[in-house]
Motif scaffolding. Structure first.
Motif, short mmCIF file in Angstrom:
data_model
loop_
_atom_site.label_atom_id
_atom_site.label_comp_id
_atom_site.label_asym_id
_atom_site.label_seq_id
_atom_site.Cartn_x
_atom_site.Cartn_y
_atom_site.Cartn_z
N LEU A 1 0.83 -1.21 0.00
CA LEU A 1 0.00 0.00 0.00
C LEU A 1 0.87 1.26 0.00
O LEU A 1 0.34 2.38 -0.02
N ARG A 2 2.16 1.10 0.01
CA ARG A 2 3.08 2.24 0.17
C ARG A 2 3.00 3.15 -1.05
O ARG A 2 2.95 2.68 -2.19
N ARG A 3 3.01 4.49 -0.79
CA ARG A 3 2.88 5.46 -1.90
C ARG A 3 3.98 5.26 -2.95
O ARG A 3 3.73 5.30 -4.14
N GLU A 4 5.20 5.04 -2.53
CA GLU A 4 6.30 4.93 -3.50
C GLU A 4 6.73 3.48 -3.66
O GLU A 4 7.93 3.17 -3.78
N SER A 5 5.76 2.60 -3.70
CA SER A 5 6.01 1.17 -3.75
C SER A 5 6.78 0.74 -5.00
O SER A 5 6.39 1.07 -6.13
N TYR A 6 7.85 -0.01 -4.79
CA TYR A 6 8.59 -0.57 -5.94
C TYR A 6 7.78 -1.65 -6.64
O TYR A 6 7.91 -1.85 -7.84
N PRO B 1 5.77 -7.31 -1.88
CA PRO B 1 7.00 -7.41 -1.09
C PRO B 1 6.93 -8.67 -0.24
O PRO B 1 5.83 -9.24 -0.08
N GLU B 2 8.05 -9.10 0.25
CA GLU B 2 8.03 -10.16 1.27
C GLU B 2 7.98 -9.46 2.62
O GLU B 2 8.75 -8.52 2.86
N PHE B 3 7.06 -9.88 3.47
CA PHE B 3 7.00 -9.35 4.84
C PHE B 3 7.25 -10.50 5.80
O PHE B 3 6.52 -11.50 5.77
N ASN B 4 8.26 -10.34 6.63
CA ASN B 4 8.56 -11.37 7.63
C ASN B 4 8.57 -12.77 7.04
O ASN B 4 7.92 -13.70 7.53
N HIS B 5 9.25 -12.87 5.90
CA HIS B 5 9.49 -14.15 5.21
C HIS B 5 8.23 -14.76 4.61
O HIS B 5 8.21 -15.96 4.33
N SER B 6 7.20 -13.96 4.40
CA SER B 6 5.98 -14.55 3.84
C SER B 6 5.14 -13.49 3.12
O SER B 6 5.66 -12.45 2.70
N VAL C 1 8.07 -10.96 -6.80
CA VAL C 1 8.33 -10.35 -5.49
C VAL C 1 9.41 -9.28 -5.69
O VAL C 1 10.42 -9.52 -6.35
N VAL C 2 9.12 -8.11 -5.15
CA VAL C 2 10.07 -7.01 -5.25
C VAL C 2 10.39 -6.55 -3.83
O VAL C 2 9.49 -6.25 -3.05
N THR C 3 11.66 -6.55 -3.50
CA THR C 3 12.06 -6.18 -2.14
C THR C 3 13.29 -5.27 -2.19
O THR C 3 14.11 -5.38 -3.10
N GLN C 4 13.37 -4.39 -1.21
CA GLN C 4 14.59 -3.58 -1.11
C GLN C 4 15.67 -4.34 -0.35
O GLN C 4 16.81 -3.91 -0.28
N GLY C 5 15.28 -5.47 0.21
CA GLY C 5 16.23 -6.26 0.98
C GLY C 5 16.83 -7.38 0.14
O GLY C 5 16.84 -7.32 -1.09
N ARG C 6 17.33 -8.40 0.84
CA ARG C 6 17.96 -9.51 0.13
C ARG C 6 17.13 -10.79 0.24
O ARG C 6 17.60 -11.88 -0.03
N GLY C 7 15.86 -10.65 0.69
CA GLY C 7 14.99 -11.82 0.79
C GLY C 7 14.09 -11.92 -0.43
O GLY C 7 14.44 -11.46 -1.51
C1 LIG Z 1 6.93 -5.48 8.29
C2 LIG Z 1 7.99 -5.64 7.23
C3 LIG Z 1 8.60 -6.87 7.07
C4 LIG Z 1 9.57 -7.05 6.07
N1 LIG Z 1 10.11 -8.27 5.89
C5 LIG Z 1 10.96 -8.48 4.86
C6 LIG Z 1 11.44 -9.79 4.58
O1 LIG Z 1 11.11 -10.76 5.24
N2 LIG Z 1 12.28 -9.95 3.53
C7 LIG Z 1 12.66 -8.90 2.74
O2 LIG Z 1 13.40 -9.10 1.78
N3 LIG Z 1 12.22 -7.64 2.97
C8 LIG Z 1 11.38 -7.42 4.01
N4 LIG Z 1 10.88 -6.15 4.24
C9 LIG Z 1 11.30 -5.07 3.34
C10 LIG Z 1 10.30 -4.88 2.19
O3 LIG Z 1 10.38 -5.97 1.31
C11 LIG Z 1 10.62 -3.61 1.44
O4 LIG Z 1 10.35 -2.54 2.29
C12 LIG Z 1 9.85 -3.46 0.15
O5 LIG Z 1 10.48 -2.50 -0.64
C13 LIG Z 1 8.42 -3.05 0.34
O6 LIG Z 1 7.76 -3.11 -0.90
P1 LIG Z 1 7.29 -1.79 -1.65
O7 LIG Z 1 8.51 -1.01 -2.06
O8 LIG Z 1 6.52 -2.29 -2.83
O9 LIG Z 1 6.43 -1.02 -0.69
C14 LIG Z 1 9.94 -5.95 5.24
C15 LIG Z 1 9.32 -4.71 5.44
C16 LIG Z 1 8.37 -4.56 6.42
C17 LIG Z 1 7.70 -3.21 6.56
#
Ligand SMILES: Cc1cc2nc3c(=O)[nH]c(=O)nc-3n(C[C@H](O)[C@H](O)[C@H](O)COP(=O)(O)O)c2cc1C
Length: 203
Positions: free
Chosen positions: A10-15, A76-81, A111-117
């Motif tokens: 739901l993020r305004r600048e969502s990737y 995005p992935e949140f908390n591995h799911s 799945v698009v993430t700013q992290g490495r998951g």
């Molecule tokens: C509650 C929460 C949990 C997250 N858990 C993970 C995760 O498990 N693995 C990962 O790679 N990134 C994780 N992230 C980082 C998000 O993937 C990253 O912020 C992503 O860019 C969000 O997507 P968006 O840019 O479309 O809003 C988490 C972020 C939040 C807020």
């Protein structure tokens, strides 16, 4: 091809939203991409309000799914799911079970993430969608890590993907989506559930 895009953030600048906005660049010109209702507008799933006249946002979301030839989910992935807000949308779309909008569909998942998951989330979402009787394009898997390094918004409102490998994977994924629609792979994926529901109804 009418593609409904569903964004799990739901993020305004969502990737993830940026990726969805870029898809038409990689598809044939005559494909029509439509963005679904924001899944944040759906109420928390509650069987008490999942009646013959559900909330209007739910009705709209289900209709959008039914009217599309294929779905493209990016999350995005949140908390591995799967992010909770997306799982909530999924729960609305799979009821009532015997006439679920999300049954027998052809779906691409990214799945698009700013992290490495990302891969655990992708695996969870793909498995759930598949188990519920949908065809999920199995290859290529598109998990974009360090999204801020590979996806950028342009001043003209366009989105550019700066990684040529990702661009190539996107093109192949969309080709495979089209193949799956043409060969009615969603219909075949939903067959067992539909047969089960029909036979249970006459028990
Ligand atoms: C509650 C929460 C949990 C997250 N858990 C993970 C995760 O498990 N693995 C990962 O790679 N990134 C994780 N992230 C980082 C998000 O993937 C990253 O912020 C992503 O860019 C969000 O997507 P968006 O840019 O479309 O809003 C988490 C972020 C939040 C807020």
């Amino acid at each position: 091809m009418k593609i409904l895009t569903i964004c799990g953030s739901l993020r305004r600048e969502s990737y993830n939203q940026m990726l969805l906005s870029s898809l038409s660049q990689y598809a044939p010109k005559d494909w029509v991409f439509k963005q679904s209702i924001s899944i944040g507008e759906l109420p928390h799933y509650n069987e008490d309000i999942d009646t013959a006249t559900p909330p209007s946002s739910v009705d709209q979301f289900r209709k959008e799914i039914e009217e599309a030839d294929a779905l493209y989910w990016a999350m995005p992935e949140f908390n591995h799911s799967i992010p909770g807000v997306l799982k909530n949308a999924l729960d609305w779309a799979t009821h009532p079970l015997n006439e679920a909008a999300l049954l027998g569909r052809v779906i691409a998942v990214s799945v698009v993430t700013q992290g490495r998951g990302g891969y655990r989330g992708m695996s969870d979402l793909s498995r759930v969608l598949r188990d519920l009787g949908n065809f999920v394009v199995p290859a290529p898997e598109l998990c974009i890590q360090f999204a801020h390094e590979h996806i950028s918004p342009e001043e003209n409102g366009q989105v550019s993907i700066t990684d040529p490998v990702t661009e190539k994977l996107l093109k192949i994924q969309l080709q495979n989506l089209e193949y799956a629609v043409r060969h009615r792979m969603g219909h075949h994926a939903g067959m067992c559930w539909k047969n089960f529901f029909e036979n249970m109804a006459t028990l």
